[in-house]
Design a protein around this motif. Sequence first.
Motif, mmCIF file in Angstrom:
data_model
loop_
_atom_site.group_PDB
_atom_site.id
_atom_site.type_symbol
_atom_site.label_atom_id
_atom_site.label_comp_id
_atom_site.label_asym_id
_atom_site.label_seq_id
_atom_site.Cartn_x
_atom_site.Cartn_y
_atom_site.Cartn_z
ATOM 1 N N ILE A 72 0.813 -1.214 0.000
ATOM 2 C CA ILE A 72 0.000 0.000 0.000
ATOM 3 C C ILE A 72 0.849 1.267 0.000
ATOM 4 C CG2 ILE A 72 -1.965 -1.116 1.093
ATOM 5 C CD1 ILE A 72 -1.175 0.199 3.720
ATOM 6 N N THR A 73 2.139 1.148 0.352
ATOM 7 C CA THR A 73 3.010 2.329 0.328
ATOM 8 C C THR A 73 4.033 2.269 -0.803
ATOM 9 O OG1 THR A 73 4.594 1.329 1.867
ATOM 10 C CG2 THR A 73 2.815 2.642 2.814
ATOM 11 N N GLU A 74 3.875 1.338 -1.729
ATOM 12 C CA GLU A 74 4.872 1.174 -2.786
ATOM 13 C C GLU A 74 4.626 2.056 -4.009
ATOM 14 O OE1 GLU A 74 5.136 -3.012 -3.670
ATOM 15 O OE2 GLU A 74 6.928 -3.197 -2.427
ATOM 16 N N ILE A 75 3.389 2.536 -4.192
ATOM 17 C CA ILE A 75 3.095 3.336 -5.379
ATOM 18 C C ILE A 75 3.493 4.782 -5.108
ATOM 19 C CG2 ILE A 75 1.321 4.063 -7.013
ATOM 20 C CD1 ILE A 75 -0.325 1.661 -6.157
ATOM 21 N N PRO A 76 4.494 5.302 -5.803
ATOM 22 C CA PRO A 76 4.965 6.661 -5.508
ATOM 23 C C PRO A 76 4.030 7.732 -6.075
ATOM 24 C CG PRO A 76 6.167 5.763 -7.366
ATOM 25 C CD PRO A 76 5.278 4.654 -6.873
ATOM 26 N N ASN A 77 4.036 8.865 -5.434
ATOM 27 C CA ASN A 77 3.418 10.053 -6.007
ATOM 28 C C ASN A 77 4.472 10.685 -6.907
ATOM 29 O OD1 ASN A 77 2.171 12.495 -6.592
ATOM 30 N ND2 ASN A 77 2.669 13.394 -4.601
ATOM 31 N N PHE A 96 1.594 17.870 1.084
ATOM 32 C CA PHE A 96 2.613 17.182 0.302
ATOM 33 C C PHE A 96 2.605 15.720 0.724
ATOM 34 C CE2 PHE A 96 6.939 15.477 0.200
ATOM 35 C CZ PHE A 96 7.267 15.663 -1.129
ATOM 36 N N HIS A 97 2.671 14.805 -0.231
ATOM 37 C CA HIS A 97 2.684 13.384 0.113
ATOM 38 C C HIS A 97 3.586 12.619 -0.847
ATOM 39 C CE1 HIS A 97 -0.191 12.202 -3.191
ATOM 40 N NE2 HIS A 97 -0.502 13.468 -3.072
ATOM 41 N N ALA A 153 -4.452 8.624 7.472
ATOM 42 C CA ALA A 153 -3.728 9.463 6.503
ATOM 43 C C ALA A 153 -2.439 9.982 7.124
ATOM 44 C CB ALA A 153 -4.613 10.609 6.036
ATOM 45 N N LEU A 154 -1.416 9.155 7.107
ATOM 46 C CA LEU A 154 -0.125 9.532 7.693
ATOM 47 C C LEU A 154 0.440 10.763 6.986
ATOM 48 C CD1 LEU A 154 1.534 6.028 8.023
ATOM 49 C CD2 LEU A 154 1.160 7.615 9.911
ATOM 50 N N PRO A 155 0.736 11.830 7.718
ATOM 51 C CA PRO A 155 1.292 13.028 7.094
ATOM 52 C C PRO A 155 2.580 12.734 6.329
ATOM 53 C CG PRO A 155 0.647 13.457 9.355
ATOM 54 C CD PRO A 155 0.538 11.976 9.160
ATOM 55 N N LEU A 156 2.721 13.347 5.190
ATOM 56 C CA LEU A 156 3.860 13.219 4.285
ATOM 57 C C LEU A 156 3.877 11.885 3.535
ATOM 58 C CD1 LEU A 156 6.783 14.786 6.360
ATOM 59 C CD2 LEU A 156 5.305 15.893 4.694
ATOM 60 N N ILE A 157 3.110 10.900 4.005
ATOM 61 C CA ILE A 157 3.056 9.619 3.316
ATOM 62 C C ILE A 157 1.834 9.577 2.401
ATOM 63 C CG2 ILE A 157 3.011 7.115 3.557
ATOM 64 C CD1 ILE A 157 5.548 8.446 4.606
ATOM 65 N N GLY A 207 11.997 7.070 4.203
ATOM 66 C CA GLY A 207 10.737 6.569 4.745
ATOM 67 C C GLY A 207 10.886 6.141 6.190
ATOM 68 N N LYS A 208 11.965 5.413 6.505
ATOM 69 C CA LYS A 208 12.192 4.974 7.887
ATOM 70 C C LYS A 208 12.394 6.177 8.807
ATOM 71 C CE LYS A 208 14.202 0.401 6.994
ATOM 72 N NZ LYS A 208 15.415 -0.440 7.160
ATOM 73 N N PHE A 209 13.078 7.172 8.297
ATOM 74 C CA PHE A 209 13.293 8.388 9.089
ATOM 75 C C PHE A 209 11.958 9.038 9.443
ATOM 76 C CE2 PHE A 209 13.651 13.049 9.034
ATOM 77 C CZ PHE A 209 14.448 13.238 10.146
ATOM 78 N N LEU A 210 11.060 9.139 8.452
ATOM 79 C CA LEU A 210 9.757 9.741 8.694
ATOM 80 C C LEU A 210 8.962 8.956 9.729
ATOM 81 C CD1 LEU A 210 8.418 10.856 5.180
ATOM 82 C CD2 LEU A 210 9.182 12.293 7.066
#
Length: 281
Positions: A72-77, A96-97, A153-157, A207-210
């Motif tokens: 679910i987090t693999e498709i980039p904007n 921004f996401h 809706a995780l911010p920035l993600i 991503g890990k940092f966020l």
Amino acid sequence: MQPDKKIALVIGWGSVKCAAALGLLRVLQREGIRPSLLVGGGGGSIYAGLIALGHSAEEILEIQTRLWTYEITEIPNRLALPQLLFPRLFKARDFFHLRSDRLINERLQAAFGQKTFADCETPLYINATDYMTGAQAVLTEGRIWEAVRASIALPLIFPPVRRGEQLLADGYLSSPLPVDVAMREGAEIILAMGFETSPIFPLDTFGKFLFHVQGVMTANLLKTSFAFQTLAHHSEIVPIFPEFDGPIHLFDTHRVPEIITAGERAGERALPAIRQLLEAT
């Protein structure tokens, strides 16, 4: 026998760790204890919603394995980097996401269909956050999948969700464990299932940092808000914080069986306090 008391089950922010709610649910069902209302925030909103609709623990587990995966987090904007570097040229909006929400939207719709809050067998309250003001937003009507989508809706993600005139983001921003919602709804006993965040090491990707930064902020907000709520209403709140064997990260779905077991253990530990409150006059 179900006592004549208003019992709230609150499931807080915690991604895959929220599966521990299924272990707690098994303990409550065995004891004949049925929540009078359900409150969910972040990942907890998925489980609160499915329980409120009347799904069994086994059905929810099957739905969860199809819903919450790393994909679910693999498709980039694809506009993220251009908007970051050239905001005027690429018309950066109020938010921004980094990731597209197409897949998570599809999976939430598959899990909940077009069910609304009116379809719930148990009253449901989903906690989100007004993206522009930071105020808490409690959702109680409309389609459940859309409310859950806002609450995770995780911010920035992921992008926030527009709902009426509001732009809504993850519930953890305003309340990682929304016990206050249950208080306002007049719950006499509040079963509050919350989760400590796990450190992410090594911090070798953005991503890990966020996720690490979000986890630190959430942990501090959780401790502060829960301490205040417990101080104000200590006799009605039963804290249920599962303990895990080692860190559990956002998409450790292969560890769901042990997560559920940890939820059962936490439920068993809380049973004496729950029984005492149920028997009190």
